[in-house]
Design an enzyme around this catalytic site. Structure first.
Site, PDB file in Angstrom:
ATOM      1  CG  ASP A 144      -0.811   0.142   8.157  1.00  0.00           C
ATOM      2  OD1 ASP A 144      -1.657   0.983   8.506  1.00  0.00           O
ATOM      3  OD2 ASP A 144       0.381   0.426   7.915  1.00  0.00           O
ATOM      4  N   GLY A 202       4.384  -4.234   4.193  1.00  0.00           N
ATOM      5  CA  GLY A 202       4.802  -5.584   3.819  1.00  0.00           C
ATOM      6  C   GLY A 202       4.521  -6.606   4.913  1.00  0.00           C
ATOM      7  N   GLY A 203       4.825  -6.265   6.144  1.00  0.00           N
ATOM      8  CA  GLY A 203       4.545  -7.176   7.258  1.00  0.00           C
ATOM      9  C   GLY A 203       3.053  -7.377   7.432  1.00  0.00           C
ATOM     10  CE  LYS A 218       0.855   1.305   4.486  1.00  0.00           C
ATOM     11  NZ  LYS A 218       1.642   2.492   4.848  1.00  0.00           N
ATOM     12  CB  ALA A 223       1.180  -7.634   2.716  1.00  0.00           C
ATOM     13  CB  VAL A 282      11.894  -5.844   4.546  1.00  0.00           C
ATOM     14  CG1 VAL A 282      11.852  -6.136   6.040  1.00  0.00           C
ATOM     15  CG2 VAL A 282      11.660  -7.121   3.748  1.00  0.00           C
ATOM     16  CB  ALA A 283      11.424  -2.290   7.890  1.00  0.00           C
ATOM     17  N   GLY A 284       9.542  -0.799   5.058  1.00  0.00           N
ATOM     18  CA  GLY A 284       9.661   0.331   4.150  1.00  0.00           C
ATOM     19  C   GLY A 284       8.501   1.304   4.170  1.00  0.00           C
TER      20      GLY A 284
HETATM   21  O1  C5P Z   1      -0.606  -1.107  14.795  1.00  0.00           O
HETATM   22  P1  C5P Z   1       0.829  -1.347  14.540  1.00  0.00           P
HETATM   23  O2  C5P Z   1       1.361  -2.523  15.314  1.00  0.00           O
HETATM   24  O3  C5P Z   1       1.191  -1.430  13.113  1.00  0.00           O
HETATM   25  O4  C5P Z   1       1.569  -0.077  15.102  1.00  0.00           O
HETATM   26  C1  C5P Z   1       2.973  -0.057  15.283  1.00  0.00           C
HETATM   27  C2  C5P Z   1       3.335   1.173  16.100  1.00  0.00           C
HETATM   28  O5  C5P Z   1       3.103   2.344  15.326  1.00  0.00           O
HETATM   29  C3  C5P Z   1       2.511   1.360  17.362  1.00  0.00           C
HETATM   30  O6  C5P Z   1       3.075   0.672  18.433  1.00  0.00           O
HETATM   31  C4  C5P Z   1       2.586   2.861  17.540  1.00  0.00           C
HETATM   32  O7  C5P Z   1       3.832   3.234  18.106  1.00  0.00           O
HETATM   33  C5  C5P Z   1       2.575   3.389  16.121  1.00  0.00           C
HETATM   34  N1  C5P Z   1       1.225   3.748  15.661  1.00  0.00           N
HETATM   35  C6  C5P Z   1       0.606   4.865  16.185  1.00  0.00           C
HETATM   36  N2  C5P Z   1      -0.627   5.221  15.743  1.00  0.00           N
HETATM   37  C7  C5P Z   1      -1.249   4.511  14.782  1.00  0.00           C
HETATM   38  C8  C5P Z   1      -0.641   3.369  14.222  1.00  0.00           C
HETATM   39  C9  C5P Z   1       0.610   3.015  14.688  1.00  0.00           C
HETATM   40  O8  C5P Z   1       1.159   5.536  17.061  1.00  0.00           O
HETATM   41  N3  C5P Z   1      -2.450   4.895  14.360  1.00  0.00           N
END
Ligand code: C5P
Length: 307
Positions: free
Chosen positions: A147, A112-113, A20, A115, A106-108
């Site tokens: 995501d 990707g994770g 995405k 997905a 990756v981590a971009g």
């Molecule tokens: O939800 P996800 O595990 O992908 O989020 C990873 C990190 O990104 C969260 O721990 C948080 O630090 C940050 N995040 C956030 N607000 C969001 C989505 C992610 O602060 N809406």
């Protein structure tokens, strides 16, 4: 390989899942739970991972592709977590070999994770004949990460809350993109923390989708979309990785309609008018030496799909 019949006890199931790009990422102030409320306009683009699940004696994850060495193969992998979550809900063991054929950076900042989490979930559901409803699958996706629901759904969608509450959006055409893959990844929590740091002491408005952007998406107008794209995480990503400014400049100089960091980065995304413009911008980015790899992709494309 046996055909991927839904509910097959012995065969394999493969699911294809897109990357995405966020055409709008409006980030609110930090919430008490540490997340941020978002107005997140997602577009699924045609770079894909393929997740294959096969019955096995125990849960195991393998990965292939140029960036495979950077993918964790333990229980932190979202694909493993997805299999465990579905198995637990349905009172079974997650004894499955998950293979990820990785093509998404990756981590971009291209999900990707996420997905792989959505792909493994859909694949295990089909392999085990779980028959989980779409709603249950989306619930599990939201537990796995902000995501992940969008990776399942694909197309174009507005994400509210922390990004997991989706409303599908109409997209009136195909948008052409070039992606510049940077060396190494950026940690999403670190980018959000840097965003908070940069905005400390300022008033942060509640995030709202841009009506002009939604209209540009609806009409398929690339120039209008380019005029309205925005990413509140971009200053933070560039602050943590100043060299991204050079990549953005290289794409703009080559005629991209818009240049932006993709999500939390460090991949940068360039919106272009059409396929020939994509090739021109891709060639210029490659020649600029400001990125590790360059990819061309268009969207919207469908979400996770059994193949
Ligand atoms: O939800 P996800 O595990 O992908 O989020 C990873 C990190 O990104 C969260 O721990 C948080 O630090 C940050 N995040 C956030 N607000 C969001 C989505 C992610 O602060 N809406």
């Amino acid at each position: 390989m046996t055909s991927p019949a839904a509910g097959s006890a012995t065969g394999s199931v493969t699911v294809r899942v897109p990357a995405k790009v966020n055409v709008q990422l409006a980030v609110g102030a930090p919430r008490p739970d540490g997340f941020h409320d978002l107005a997140n306009v997602f577009l699924a683009v045609g770079l894909h991972d393929e997740v294959t699940v096969t019955p096995a004696d125990a849960l195991r994850v393998t990965c292939s592709g140029p960036d495979a060495a950077q993918v964790p193969l333990d229980a932190t992998n979202l694909a493993a977590r997805a299999a465990l979550a579905l198995a637990e809900r349905h009172g079974r063991e997650a004894n499955v070999h998950i293979h990820i054929a990785k093509d998404i950076p990756v981590a971009g900042g291209m999900a990707g994770g996420s997905a792989d989490g959505a792909g493994a979930l859909l694949a295990c559901d089909a392999l085990w004949g779980t028959g989980a409803s779409r709603e249950e699958l989306l619930d599990i996706c939201a537990e796995l990460g902000s995501d992940v629901p969008f990776s399942l759904v694909g197309g174009a969608a507005l994400g509210r809350g922390r990004g997991e509450l989706l409303t599908p959006l109409e997209a009136g055409g195909t948008f052409h993109w070039v992606f510049a893959v940077a060396d190494g990844g950026l940690s999403t929590p670190a980018v959000y923390a840097e965003c908070d740091r940069l905005r400390a002491g300022t008033h942060v408005p509640a995030p709202e989708p841009s009506p002009a952007l939604l209209e540009a998406l609806r009409t398929g107008d690339a120039a209008a979309l380019a005029a309205t794209v925005s990413n509140d995480l971009q200053p933070a990503a560039v602050s943590l990785r100043p060299s991204l400014a050079d990549t953005l400049d290289a794409g703009t100089g080559a005629g991209a309609l818009a240049a932006m960091v993709s999500g939390s980065g460090p991949t940068t995304a360039f919106l272009v008018a059409d396929a020939p413009a994509a090739q021109k911008v891709a060639d210029a980015l490659t020649a600029s030496g400001t990125c590790r790899a360059v990819r061309i992709a268009a969207g919207p494309v469908p979400g996770a799909t059994v193949v």
